[in-house]
Design a protein around this motif. Structure first.
Motif, PDB file in Angstrom:
ATOM      1  N   ASP A  32      40.400   7.388 -18.654  1.00  0.00           N
ATOM      2  CA  ASP A  32      39.845   7.068 -19.966  1.00  0.00           C
ATOM      3  C   ASP A  32      38.353   7.377 -19.919  1.00  0.00           C
ATOM      4  O   ASP A  32      37.567   6.636 -19.335  1.00  0.00           O
ATOM      5  CB  ASP A  32      40.091   5.594 -20.286  1.00  0.00           C
ATOM      6  CG  ASP A  32      39.523   5.166 -21.636  1.00  0.00           C
ATOM      7  OD1 ASP A  32      38.812   5.966 -22.269  1.00  0.00           O
ATOM      8  OD2 ASP A  32      39.792   4.020 -22.045  1.00  0.00           O
ATOM      9  N   ALA A  33      37.955   8.482 -20.548  1.00  0.00           N
ATOM     10  CA  ALA A  33      36.548   8.889 -20.508  1.00  0.00           C
ATOM     11  C   ALA A  33      35.646   7.873 -21.199  1.00  0.00           C
ATOM     12  O   ALA A  33      34.454   7.776 -20.883  1.00  0.00           O
ATOM     13  CB  ALA A  33      36.381  10.268 -21.162  1.00  0.00           C
ATOM     14  N   GLY A  34      36.202   7.080 -22.121  1.00  0.00           N
ATOM     15  CA  GLY A  34      35.407   6.074 -22.797  1.00  0.00           C
ATOM     16  C   GLY A  34      34.956   4.950 -21.887  1.00  0.00           C
ATOM     17  O   GLY A  34      33.974   4.249 -22.183  1.00  0.00           O
ATOM     18  N   VAL A  35      35.643   4.777 -20.769  1.00  0.00           N
ATOM     19  CA  VAL A  35      35.304   3.730 -19.810  1.00  0.00           C
ATOM     20  C   VAL A  35      34.132   4.159 -18.925  1.00  0.00           C
ATOM     21  O   VAL A  35      33.321   3.330 -18.491  1.00  0.00           O
ATOM     22  CB  VAL A  35      36.533   3.385 -18.938  1.00  0.00           C
ATOM     23  CG1 VAL A  35      36.144   2.542 -17.734  1.00  0.00           C
ATOM     24  CG2 VAL A  35      37.587   2.683 -19.774  1.00  0.00           C
ATOM     25  N   THR A  36      34.023   5.445 -18.671  1.00  0.00           N
ATOM     26  CA  THR A  36      33.057   5.973 -17.704  1.00  0.00           C
ATOM     27  C   THR A  36      31.624   5.496 -17.920  1.00  0.00           C
ATOM     28  O   THR A  36      30.960   5.090 -16.952  1.00  0.00           O
ATOM     29  CB  THR A  36      33.110   7.512 -17.692  1.00  0.00           C
ATOM     30  OG1 THR A  36      34.448   7.934 -17.406  1.00  0.00           O
ATOM     31  CG2 THR A  36      32.176   8.073 -16.635  1.00  0.00           C
ATOM     32  N   TYR A  38      30.483   2.821 -18.872  1.00  0.00           N
ATOM     33  CA  TYR A  38      30.303   1.381 -18.670  1.00  0.00           C
ATOM     34  C   TYR A  38      30.754   0.899 -17.298  1.00  0.00           C
ATOM     35  O   TYR A  38      30.487  -0.242 -16.927  1.00  0.00           O
ATOM     36  CB  TYR A  38      31.074   0.612 -19.747  1.00  0.00           C
ATOM     37  CG  TYR A  38      30.691   1.005 -21.146  1.00  0.00           C
ATOM     38  CD1 TYR A  38      29.496   0.569 -21.706  1.00  0.00           C
ATOM     39  CD2 TYR A  38      31.512   1.845 -21.899  1.00  0.00           C
ATOM     40  CE1 TYR A  38      29.131   0.941 -22.984  1.00  0.00           C
ATOM     41  CE2 TYR A  38      31.158   2.232 -23.180  1.00  0.00           C
ATOM     42  CZ  TYR A  38      29.964   1.772 -23.718  1.00  0.00           C
ATOM     43  OH  TYR A  38      29.603   2.155 -24.980  1.00  0.00           O
ATOM     44  N   THR A  83      38.987  -0.505 -23.951  1.00  0.00           N
ATOM     45  CA  THR A  83      37.710   0.201 -23.832  1.00  0.00           C
ATOM     46  C   THR A  83      36.631  -0.464 -24.664  1.00  0.00           C
ATOM     47  O   THR A  83      35.489  -0.617 -24.217  1.00  0.00           O
ATOM     48  CB  THR A  83      37.881   1.670 -24.253  1.00  0.00           C
ATOM     49  OG1 THR A  83      38.971   2.237 -23.527  1.00  0.00           O
ATOM     50  CG2 THR A  83      36.625   2.463 -23.954  1.00  0.00           C
ATOM     51  N   ASP A  84      36.976  -0.882 -25.863  1.00  0.00           N
ATOM     52  CA  ASP A  84      35.996  -1.517 -26.736  1.00  0.00           C
ATOM     53  C   ASP A  84      35.554  -2.865 -26.186  1.00  0.00           C
ATOM     54  O   ASP A  84      34.392  -3.273 -26.372  1.00  0.00           O
ATOM     55  CB  ASP A  84      36.587  -1.671 -28.137  1.00  0.00           C
ATOM     56  CG  ASP A  84      35.538  -2.027 -29.171  1.00  0.00           C
ATOM     57  OD1 ASP A  84      34.408  -1.525 -29.061  1.00  0.00           O
ATOM     58  OD2 ASP A  84      35.852  -2.806 -30.099  1.00  0.00           O
ATOM     59  N   ALA A  87      32.944  -2.077 -23.590  1.00  0.00           N
ATOM     60  CA  ALA A  87      31.695  -1.681 -24.236  1.00  0.00           C
ATOM     61  C   ALA A  87      30.977  -2.890 -24.824  1.00  0.00           C
ATOM     62  O   ALA A  87      29.752  -3.035 -24.686  1.00  0.00           O
ATOM     63  CB  ALA A  87      31.984  -0.657 -25.336  1.00  0.00           C
ATOM     64  N   GLN A 191      43.056   2.423 -25.596  1.00  0.00           N
ATOM     65  CA  GLN A 191      42.421   3.391 -24.716  1.00  0.00           C
ATOM     66  C   GLN A 191      42.800   4.798 -25.161  1.00  0.00           C
ATOM     67  O   GLN A 191      43.883   5.004 -25.719  1.00  0.00           O
ATOM     68  CB  GLN A 191      42.854   3.208 -23.258  1.00  0.00           C
ATOM     69  CG  GLN A 191      42.346   1.947 -22.590  1.00  0.00           C
ATOM     70  CD  GLN A 191      42.647   1.957 -21.097  1.00  0.00           C
ATOM     71  OE1 GLN A 191      43.661   1.439 -20.679  1.00  0.00           O
ATOM     72  NE2 GLN A 191      41.774   2.569 -20.317  1.00  0.00           N
ATOM     73  N   THR A 192      41.927   5.759 -24.879  1.00  0.00           N
ATOM     74  CA  THR A 192      42.223   7.158 -25.152  1.00  0.00           C
ATOM     75  C   THR A 192      42.004   7.973 -23.891  1.00  0.00           C
ATOM     76  O   THR A 192      40.908   7.965 -23.324  1.00  0.00           O
ATOM     77  CB  THR A 192      41.337   7.710 -26.283  1.00  0.00           C
ATOM     78  OG1 THR A 192      41.575   6.959 -27.479  1.00  0.00           O
ATOM     79  CG2 THR A 192      41.637   9.176 -26.544  1.00  0.00           C
ATOM     80  N   THR A 233      46.030  14.752 -25.284  1.00  0.00           N
ATOM     81  CA  THR A 233      45.447  13.491 -25.742  1.00  0.00           C
ATOM     82  C   THR A 233      46.534  12.431 -25.833  1.00  0.00           C
ATOM     83  O   THR A 233      47.597  12.654 -26.423  1.00  0.00           O
ATOM     84  CB  THR A 233      44.782  13.650 -27.121  1.00  0.00           C
ATOM     85  OG1 THR A 233      43.798  14.679 -27.051  1.00  0.00           O
ATOM     86  CG2 THR A 233      44.118  12.346 -27.549  1.00  0.00           C
TER      87      THR A 233
END
Length: 244
Positions: A32-36, A38, A83-84, A87, A191-192, A233
């Motif tokens: 999950d690139a959105g986690v990276t 953080y 993920t949110d 963040a 998550q994405t 995706t």
């Protein structure tokens, strides 16, 4: 017989725990690139919110981690999902926002110790620890394990499925509910995960010969492959629970 200890106090267990607990998750969940952005700050800011459940011989039996956030108790103010939540926790810490809620982000029991009530032990222990530390609300974006058998079913529908005894059909949701949790809301985009077609073929051990929609092993929903753009995706749905 079992003790909950902060992972920061037992670095000698990290290697074994990382190996044994990682095997319970599909490979794509770690991409999950959105986690990276953080990840490192989470470890720095919240070292006291990652735990191991150990046996008398100090063998790691289960592990879990979470983050503190501010939440007003309404469904509307819930984070979008996993993920949110991460963040919000990191950003709130940097903005000196006082947290009142613990988000249980993940929990796992090693495969050779499953079916012995360890999941309930570690969740209960962490929940009680959070409340004792002043975080009076405990919530979790839960990954329902049985959902992978029904990847075409919307998460909003799946979360309503129950057994004849009224408990959730999903065993992981049942574990939480038996510990006093209630289902709050779906998190359809918790998550994405994105990657190249080659990445996804490696993560799933499947070929994707053409553009289209695919069901994948351990996927809670479908994977979208675009051969021309060379991308895959996957948007993972979860279910929000609140512990009493």
């Amino acid at each position: 017989m079992y003790e909950l200890i902060p992972a920061a106090e037992a670095p000698e267990l990290d290697a074994e725990a990382g190996e044994r607990f990682r095997e319970e998750w599909p490979e794509f969940i770690f991409h999950d690139a959105g986690v990276t952005p953080y990840r490192e700050r989470r470890v720095e800011y919240f070292p006291d919110w990652e735990f191991y459940l150990v046996a008398e011989d100090r063998r790691p039996i289960a592990g879990c981690w979470g983050v503190p956030i501010a939440w007003d108790g309404t469904v509307a103010d819930l984070p979008g999902g996993f993920t949110d939540s991460l963040a919000r926790a990191v950003n709130s810490y940097e903005e000196n926002v006082v947290p009142n809620t613990f988000v249980l982000m993940a929990a796992a029991v090693r495969s050779d110790e499953q079916g012995q009530g360890h999941a309930g032990r570690v969740i209960t222990a962490v929940r009680d620890h959070a409340v004792a530390r002043g975080l009076g609300q405990v919530i979790a974006p839960v990954r329902p394990t049985l959902k992978s058998r029904y990847p075409l079913t919307p998460i909003e529908t799946f979360m309503t499925w129950t057994r004849p005894d009224g408990l959730p059909l999903d065993p992981w949701l049942r574990t939480h509910v038996r510990l006093g949790a209630t289902l709050l809301a779906p998190a359809p985009a918790s998550q994405t995960m994105t990657g190249t077609v080659e990445d996804w073929e490696e993560w799933t051990n499947m070929p994707f010969p053409s553009t289209g929609t695919y069901t994948i092993p351990d996927g809670l929903t479908t994977l979208q492959i675009d051969r021309e753009a060379n991308t895959g995706t996957y948007i993972e749905p979860n279910i929000w629970l609140r512990h009493a």
